[in-house]
Design a protein around this motif. Structure first.
Motif, PDB file in Angstrom:
ATOM      1  N   ARG A   1      62.685  16.313 -38.795  1.00  0.00           N
ATOM      2  CA  ARG A   1      63.467  15.787 -39.913  1.00  0.00           C
ATOM      3  C   ARG A   1      62.969  14.403 -40.336  1.00  0.00           C
ATOM      4  NH1 ARG A   1      66.845  19.036 -42.978  1.00  0.00           N
ATOM      5  NH2 ARG A   1      67.915  20.545 -41.657  1.00  0.00           N
ATOM      6  N   LEU A   2      62.560  13.597 -39.366  1.00  0.00           N
ATOM      7  CA  LEU A   2      62.027  12.269 -39.686  1.00  0.00           C
ATOM      8  C   LEU A   2      60.746  12.386 -40.496  1.00  0.00           C
ATOM      9  CD1 LEU A   2      62.214   9.173 -39.218  1.00  0.00           C
ATOM     10  CD2 LEU A   2      60.785   9.530 -37.183  1.00  0.00           C
ATOM     11  N   MET A   3      59.868  13.288 -40.103  1.00  0.00           N
ATOM     12  CA  MET A   3      58.600  13.468 -40.820  1.00  0.00           C
ATOM     13  C   MET A   3      58.856  13.941 -42.250  1.00  0.00           C
ATOM     14  SD  MET A   3      56.343  12.475 -38.694  1.00  0.00           S
ATOM     15  CE  MET A   3      54.801  13.076 -39.402  1.00  0.00           C
ATOM     16  N   GLU A   4      59.894  14.772 -42.428  1.00  0.00           N
ATOM     17  CA  GLU A   4      60.223  15.266 -43.776  1.00  0.00           C
ATOM     18  C   GLU A   4      60.832  14.172 -44.653  1.00  0.00           C
ATOM     19  OE1 GLU A   4      62.997  18.310 -42.940  1.00  0.00           O
ATOM     20  OE2 GLU A   4      61.542  19.708 -42.069  1.00  0.00           O
ATOM     21  N   SER A   5      61.434  13.157 -44.023  1.00  0.00           N
ATOM     22  CA  SER A   5      62.229  12.177 -44.770  1.00  0.00           C
ATOM     23  C   SER A   5      61.397  11.091 -45.440  1.00  0.00           C
ATOM     24  CB  SER A   5      63.225  11.504 -43.816  1.00  0.00           C
ATOM     25  OG  SER A   5      62.522  10.643 -42.912  1.00  0.00           O
ATOM     26  N   GLY A   6      60.151  10.922 -45.014  1.00  0.00           N
ATOM     27  CA  GLY A   6      59.344   9.834 -45.540  1.00  0.00           C
ATOM     28  C   GLY A   6      59.583   8.510 -44.834  1.00  0.00           C
ATOM     29  N   GLU A   7      60.416   8.505 -43.778  1.00  0.00           N
ATOM     30  CA  GLU A   7      60.730   7.276 -43.050  1.00  0.00           C
ATOM     31  C   GLU A   7      59.891   7.122 -41.790  1.00  0.00           C
ATOM     32  OE1 GLU A   7      64.814   8.106 -42.235  1.00  0.00           O
ATOM     33  OE2 GLU A   7      65.518   7.018 -44.005  1.00  0.00           O
ATOM     34  N   SER A   8      58.996   8.066 -41.537  1.00  0.00           N
ATOM     35  CA  SER A   8      58.301   8.110 -40.255  1.00  0.00           C
ATOM     36  C   SER A   8      57.467   6.856 -39.993  1.00  0.00           C
ATOM     37  CB  SER A   8      57.406   9.355 -40.188  1.00  0.00           C
ATOM     38  OG  SER A   8      56.601   9.329 -39.040  1.00  0.00           O
ATOM     39  N   ASP A   9      56.658   6.444 -40.941  1.00  0.00           N
ATOM     40  CA  ASP A   9      55.759   5.310 -40.712  1.00  0.00           C
ATOM     41  C   ASP A   9      56.541   4.042 -40.397  1.00  0.00           C
ATOM     42  OD1 ASP A   9      53.609   6.931 -41.103  1.00  0.00           O
ATOM     43  OD2 ASP A   9      53.220   6.288 -43.172  1.00  0.00           O
ATOM     44  N   ALA A  10      57.585   3.790 -41.156  1.00  0.00           N
ATOM     45  CA  ALA A  10      58.373   2.572 -40.937  1.00  0.00           C
ATOM     46  C   ALA A  10      59.066   2.610 -39.571  1.00  0.00           C
ATOM     47  CB  ALA A  10      59.410   2.411 -42.045  1.00  0.00           C
ATOM     48  N   SER A  11      59.607   3.761 -39.195  1.00  0.00           N
ATOM     49  CA  SER A  11      60.302   3.878 -37.916  1.00  0.00           C
ATOM     50  C   SER A  11      59.326   3.712 -36.754  1.00  0.00           C
ATOM     51  CB  SER A  11      61.004   5.238 -37.816  1.00  0.00           C
ATOM     52  OG  SER A  11      62.039   5.345 -38.773  1.00  0.00           O
ATOM     53  N   ARG A  12      58.169   4.319 -36.855  1.00  0.00           N
ATOM     54  CA  ARG A  12      57.183   4.208 -35.776  1.00  0.00           C
ATOM     55  C   ARG A  12      56.645   2.786 -35.672  1.00  0.00           C
ATOM     56  NH1 ARG A  12      53.638   9.688 -36.591  1.00  0.00           N
ATOM     57  NH2 ARG A  12      52.855   9.258 -34.496  1.00  0.00           N
ATOM     58  N   ARG A  13      56.519   2.116 -36.807  1.00  0.00           N
ATOM     59  CA  ARG A  13      56.049   0.719 -36.778  1.00  0.00           C
ATOM     60  C   ARG A  13      57.073  -0.182 -36.075  1.00  0.00           C
ATOM     61  NH1 ARG A  13      54.992   0.519 -41.586  1.00  0.00           N
ATOM     62  NH2 ARG A  13      56.909  -0.418 -42.412  1.00  0.00           N
ATOM     63  N   ARG A  14      58.355   0.001 -36.397  1.00  0.00           N
ATOM     64  CA  ARG A  14      59.388  -0.799 -35.741  1.00  0.00           C
ATOM     65  C   ARG A  14      59.462  -0.474 -34.244  1.00  0.00           C
ATOM     66  NH1 ARG A  14      62.303   0.329 -40.661  1.00  0.00           N
ATOM     67  NH2 ARG A  14      63.382   2.063 -39.636  1.00  0.00           N
ATOM     68  N   HIS A  15      59.276   0.789 -33.917  1.00  0.00           N
ATOM     69  CA  HIS A  15      59.249   1.209 -32.508  1.00  0.00           C
ATOM     70  C   HIS A  15      58.099   0.523 -31.775  1.00  0.00           C
ATOM     71  CE1 HIS A  15      58.039   4.018 -29.224  1.00  0.00           C
ATOM     72  NE2 HIS A  15      59.343   4.188 -29.075  1.00  0.00           N
ATOM     73  N   ARG A  16      56.908   0.544 -32.369  1.00  0.00           N
ATOM     74  CA  ARG A  16      55.746  -0.108 -31.753  1.00  0.00           C
ATOM     75  C   ARG A  16      56.002  -1.596 -31.548  1.00  0.00           C
ATOM     76  NH1 ARG A  16      51.648  -0.795 -35.941  1.00  0.00           N
ATOM     77  NH2 ARG A  16      52.868  -2.701 -36.228  1.00  0.00           N
TER      78      ARG A  16
END
Length: 888
Positions: free
Chosen positions: A528-543
Motif C-alpha cells: 500500500r505504501l508503494m502504491e501511495s507515492g509516499e514510499s521515498d519520503a518514508s524510507r528517507r525519514r526511516h534512514r
C-alpha cells in the motif's frame, strides 16, 4: 516413543468426571490421595492386559491396545475395581471412558490423526461410570465377543469437533450400571452451533484461559487480526461450555450484515424470536432473554462495533443470565467488557534446526499437516520436508487462515515450492473455500477488509509504519511517520487505534514498549505504501532516524551504558539492516557507510562478525569520493571484523594501513592512535610480538598526549599481551591491573571482562588457580550480561586451560568442543597466535583420555547449547584431580 503398537489398534481415554469440583471440595492433600488410588487401579488394569500408556495428564489417561477385546476387558475390569474400592465416605469417584479402533499414523514418536480425536471425543461424551465405544470398536467386539459383555446402541451424536455424527455404543455388564443420561453432545443441548468441517487443532491453553475468563465476566471479546482464528476459537469454546448453559449457546453471525440497524433483528432470528407487528424487535428480544441462562456469541463485530456495543450493553443490563462472547478486530468499548487477544499459533524455534518430535507439538505445524493431508491424503510430515514446513509456518506468522491457504496448495506444489513463493504470499494464498465469505477466501481480501475499515489517517499511518522491520518505538514512529497529513503529536492516538483494531501488536519488556506488525500485515502495508507515492519520503525519514540512532550509540558502546545500547541496537537490528540494504543498492551509500562504521562494535560484541564484514565490504566498494573521515572509520571497522572474525590478517592489515594513511593526511591524531593499536593487534595475532609491542607503545604515547583514558587503557592491556608473550609475566600483570583500574573507572564492562580474562590467564600460569577462577567468573558474568559471544568463546577456552591444569580432562575436552562450535556459529576462527597453545592442550587431553574418549567428550561439547557450555565452565572446581597425564 519406541515400540509403539502399529497397525489396527484400540485407543482408550479415561478421566474423572467432575475432577475440578472434587479438587475444590477436598483440597490438595485429600484430592492427591484419591487421585493416586485412582491411578494405581487403572495402571494395574492396563498392565494385566498389555495396555501401553501413551500420555497422562492429571486425572486423564491415554492408553493403546493391540486388540479391541483387551481394551474393552480392561475398561470393564477398571470400572468394577473403582466401584469396589473403599473411597472416603463423602467422595464418589466416577470415571468416564471412551474407546475407538483404527489404524492411526505415527509421526515423530506420536500418534496423529483423526482416530486419536475420535477416541478422545467419545470419552468426553460419556458420563462417570460409563464406557462408550465407537462403531468400529463395536464391530470388532461383535466378531470377538467377551463373556457377559453386551452393547447398547445409543444412536448417532454430533461430538465436539468431529465433522460427521458419530455412532456410539454403551458397554453393558451385569456388575456395571446401565442407565445413564444421553451422551454429552451438541445434539443434547439447545444451540445453533454450525457443524465444523475440519478438525480443531491445538489451542489447549487458549481454550482453558478463555473458558476461565468467560466464567468470570458477562462480556468477553476475542480480538485479533484477520485470519487469526477468532471465530473458530469462539465456536469451540461454545461447544465446550454447552453443559453450563441450560438455555443453550447461540451464534449470531454478523459478517455478512452491512446495516447496523439490523443487528437486533439478526440476534432475534438466531434465537428463534419471532417479530410481532407493532412491537419493537428489541423489546421482544429482551422479553425472551430476561429469564434465560444462555451464551450469545456475537461473531465478527468489527464493522458494526457501535451497534453491537449498544445491543450488548442493553442485554447485559436487563438480562442477568445472559453472557456474551464477541469476536471482533477491536473491542466493543463498553463498561464491564473483558478483552482477550487471540494469539498466533505456536511456532518452531527459529534458532534451532527443527526435529520431528518437536514440530509435531507445534500448533502451526500440526495445522499445516492436518490441512495438507486433507487436500492430499498422501502428504505426511517427514525428515525431508520438516525444514520447509517449519519455514512456511514461520513466514506466515502462525496465522491460521494463511496456513490453511498455504496447505491447500499442497496438491499442486511441493512444500519447498510453497516456501520459496511466500515473498509473494498475496498472489500464492488465493485458494480458499468457495462457501466462505469473499474476504476469508484469500489473505489479501482479509487484509483489504481490515484496511477499508480504517479512517484515512489510520490507513496513512499503517502504510508508513510498514517501512519498519522488526518493530519500532513510539519515538521512531513519531519521527518517521509525521508529515503529509499526520502531525507528530497525532501518532500516538492513531497508533493506539491500530493496536485496538488488532493490526499492530504491542510488546512490553522491562518497562520498554515496542510495537510490531505480523510480517503478513507488514508486507500488505508496504504494498500500500508503494502504491501511495509516499514510499521515498518514508524510507528517507526511516534512514535518517536510524543513522542518527547509530551515531548516537557509537560512543555509548564503550561507556557505562553499553549494555543498554547494545540491547537497543539488538532490538533495532532489522531496521539497521533495512537501511544498509537500501544503501548497498545505491541509495545514499555514504549514509550506509556512516551507519556501518558507527555500529561495527555492536556486530563484534554480539557475534555478527560475518554479517558486519558483508555490509562493510559491499559499502566500501562504493566509497570512492566519499568523506575521508567516514571512509577511514569504515576501513578501520572492516579491518577489525576481517582480521578477528575471518582470520584474514593480511587483508585486515591492508585495510588498517589504508585507514592510517587517511588519518595521517587529515592530521587526526586520535584516528592515528586507534589505527596503530589495531595494526598492533593484527601483528600480535599473527605471532609477531616485537612489531606488535612497538605499535602498541607508539599508540600509547599518542593516547597519553591526547589524554584519551579509554585509549590508554586499551594500549596498556594490549601491551601487556605482547609483554606476556615475550616472557615477562610480572610486567604483563602490572599492565593489566593498570588497564583494569581505568576500565573500572570508565565503567566499560566489555573491556573490564577482557582484561579480567587476561589477568586470569596470568594467574593460572603462575599456579594461582583460585585467583584465576575468580577472574574468569567475573569476566564470564559480564560477558553474559553483554551478550559478548566472541568474548565468551575466549573465556571458555581460558577455563578449558585451567580445567586441564587441575586434571579435569573430560570437562576440558567438552569445553574445547563447545568453543569450536561457538566459533563456527559466530564466524570467529582461532587466531594463529593462539593456535600453538590450543594444539598443545588438545594433544595433552587426547593423551590423557585416549582418542576414543576424547572424541566422544569433544562431540558432547559441540552438541551443547551456549548456556550448557557456560554451566560446564562454572562447574569446574579448584580441587586438583589425580590425573597426572592430563598435566604432563
Amino acid at each position: 516413543m519406541p515400540g509403539m503398537p502399529e497397525g489396527p489398534v484400540t485407543f482408550l481415554f479415561t478421566d474423572i468426571e467432575g475432577s475440578t469440583e472434587l479438587l475444590q471440595r477436598l483440597g490438595d492433600q485429600r484430592y492427591a490421595e484419591i487421585l493416586g488410588a485412582h491411578q494405581r487401579i487403572l495402571r494395574t488394569a492396563f498392565a494385566e492386559r498389555g495396555g501401553r500408556e501413551i500420555d497422562t495428564q492429571g486425572d486423564a489417561f491415554f492408553v493403546v491396545f493391540h486388540r479391541a477385546r483387551d481394551a474393552v476387558a480392561t475398561a470393564v475390569a477398571a470400572q468394577q475395581e473403582i466401584m469396589r474400592h473403599s473411597w472416603p465416605a463423602d467422595t464418589a469417584v466416577q470415571v468416564r471412558m471412551g474407546l475407538h479402533t483404527g489404524t492411526p499414523a505415527i509421526s515423530a514418536g506420536e500418534y496423529v490423526g483423526l482416530d486419536v480425536h475420535r477416541a478422545a471425543r467419545i470419552c468426553a461424551a460419556s458420563h462417570g461410570g460409563q464406557i462408550l465405544v465407537s462403531l468400529e470398536t463395536s464391530q470388532v467386539l461383535a466378531d470377538d465377543p467377551l463373556p457377559e459383555v453386551g452393547l447398547l446402541d445409543l444412536g448417532s451424536h454430533r461430538l465436539k469437533d468431529l465433522q460427521q455424527p458419530e455412532k456410539v455404543f454403551q458397554i453393558l455388564h451385569p456388575d456395571l450400571p446401565s442407565k445413564f443420561p444421553p451422551p454429552r453432545s451438541a445434539d443434547t443441548f439447545a444451540n445453533n452451533l454450525p457443524r465444523q468441517l475440519s478438525s480443531f487443532i491445538g489451542r489447549e491453553r487458549e481454550l482453558t484461559e478463555v473458558k476461565g475468563l468467560l466464567a468470570a465476566t458477562s462480556l468477553l471479546t476475542l480480538t485479533g487480526s484477520g485470519g487469526a482464528g477468532k471465530t473458530r476459537l469462539a465456536l469451540q469454546v461454545g461447544a465446550d461450555v454447552l453443559e453450563g448453559y441450560p438455555d443453550g449457546v447461540w451464534v449470531v453471525e454478523l459478517a455478512a450484515l452491512a446495516e447496523p440497524g439490523l443487528v437486533p433483528q439478526t440476534a432475534a432470528a438466531a434465537l428463534g424470536v419471532r417479530e410481532v407487528p407493532g412491537r419493537p424487535v428489541m423489546h421482544m428480544l429482551l422479553q425472551y432473554l430476561q429469564p434465560k441462562k444462555l451464551l450469545l456469541i456475537l461473531d465478527n463485530c468489527e464493522h458494526l462495533v457501535a451497534a453491537c456495543a449498544h445491543l450488548a450493553e442493553i442485554l447485559l443490563r436487563t438480562c442477568p443470565g445472559v453472557r456474551i462472547l464477541a469476536t471482533s478486530r477491536e473491542v466493543l468499548g463498553i463498561a464491564g467488557e473483558t478483552s482477550w487477544r487471540v494469539p498466533s499459533l505456536s511456532l518452531p524455534d527459529p534458532h534451532q534446526a527443527p526435529r520431528l518430535e518437536e514440530l509435531t507439538r507445534c500448533e502451526a505445524v500440526r495445522l499445516f499437516v492436518d490441512r495438507a493431508a486433507a487436500a492430499n491424503p498422501t502428504f505426511a510430515l517427514t525428515p525431508a520436508n520438516a525444514l520447509p514446513v517449519a519455514a512456511v509456518v514461520r513466514h506466515l506468522d502462525g496465522i491460521p487462515l494463511a496456513i490453511e491457504l498455504a496447505a491447500a496448495r499442497v496438491p499442486v506444489l511441493s512444500v519447498e515450492q510453497i516456501a520459496a513463493r511466500l515473498d509473494d504470499r498475496f498472489r500464492l494464498l488465493t485458494q480458499g473455500s468457495r462457501t466462505t465469505l469473499p474476504r476469508h477466501q484469500t489473505l489479501r481480501a482479509t487484509l483489504d477488509w481490515s484496511y477499508q475499515l480504517l479512517t484515512d489517517s489510520e490507513q496513512r499511518l499503517l502504510r508508513r509504519l510498514a517501512v519498519f522491520a522488526g518493530g519500532w518505538t513510539l519515538e521512531a514512529a513519531e519521527s518517521v511517520c509525521q508529515g503529509g497529513g499526520i502531525e507528530s503529536v497525532d501518532v500516538l492516538d492513531l497508533l493506539a487505534q491500530l493496536v485496538f483494531k488488532s493490526l499492530v501488536l504491542m510488546d512490553e519488556h522491562n518497562g520498554e514498549v515496542r510495537y510490531r506488525f505480523l510480517e503478513t500485515v507488514r508486507q500488505y502495508g508496504f504494498e500500500r505504501l508503494m502504491e501511495s507515492g509516499e514510499s521515498d519520503a518514508s524510507r528517507r525519514r526511516h534512514r535518517n532516524f536510524f543513522l542518527k540512532l547509530a551515531e548516537q550509540a557509537e560512543p555509548e558502546l564503550t561507556g557505562t551504558t553499553q549494555v543498554m545500547w547494545l540491547g537497543r541496537l539488538e532490538a533495532e537490528h532489522d531496521n539497521l539492516r533495512t537501511v544498509l540494504e537500501s544503501s548497498v543498492e545505491g541509495q545514499e551509500a555514504e549514509a550506509g557507510l556512516r551507519l556501518a562504521g558507527a555500529v561495527w562494535r555492536f556486530w563484534y560484541v554480539r557475534g555478527y562478525l560475518e554479517e558486519g564484514r558483508k555490509w562493510l565490504e559491499a559499502l566500501l566498494k562504493e566509497s570512492q569520493g566519499m568523506s575521508a573521515p567516514v571512509r577511514a572509520k569504515a576501513l578501520r571497522a572492516a579491518g577489525n571484523l576481517v582480521a578477528f572474525g575471518k582470520g584474514d590478517y593480511a587483508l585486515g592489515r591492508s585495510l588498517h594501513e589504508e585507514s592510517l594513511s587517511i588519518w595521517r593526511e587529515l592530521g587526526d591524531r586520535q584516528g592515528i592512535a586507534n589505527t596503530l593499536s589495531n595494526l598492533g593487534l593484527v601483528a600480535f595475532n599473527q605471532g609477531h610480538y616485537a612489531p606488535a609491542r612497538a605499535l602498541y607503545e607508539e599508540s600509547l604515547t599518542l593516547r597519553r598526549a591526547l589524554g584519551d583514558r579509554w585509549g590508554i587503557a586499551m594500549s596498556l592491556n594490549n601491551l601487556g599481551l605482547a609483554v606476556s608473550k615475550q616472557g615477562d609475566e610480572a610486567a604483563a600483570g602490572s599492565l593489566y591491573r593498570e588497564s583494569l583500574a581505568i576500565w573500572r573507572e570508565l565503567g566499560d564492562k566489555q573491556h573490564i571482562a577482557m582484561t579480567l580474562n587476561n589477568l586470569g590467564l596470568a594467574a593460572s600460569r603462575r599456579g594461582n588457580h583460585t585467583a584465576a577462577r575468580a577472574c574468569f567468573e567475573e569476566s564470564l558474568a559480564l560477558r553474559r550480561e553483554l551478550g559478548d559471544k566472541q568474548g565468551i568463546a575466549y573465556l571458555l577456552e581460558s577455563v578449558a586451560g585451567l580445567a586441564a591444569t587441575l586434571g579435569h580432562a573430560k570437562q576440558t575436552a567438552r569445553l574445547l568442543g563447545a568453543v569450536e562450535a561457538l566459533r563456527e556459529v559466530i564466524g570467529a576462527p582461532l587466531a594463529p597466535a593462539d593456535r600453538p597453545d590450543h594444539d598443545r592442550l588438545v594433544t595433552r587431553m587426547c593423551s590423557a583420555l585416549g582418542e576414543g574418549m576424547f572424541a566422544a567428550a569433544w562431540a558432547e561439547g559441540r552438541a551443547m547449547t551456549l548456556e550448557q557450555a557456560i554451566s560446564e565452565a562454572l562447574s569446574i572446581d579448584d580441587v586438583r584431580q589425580e590425573n597426572p597425564s592430563a598435566d604432563a
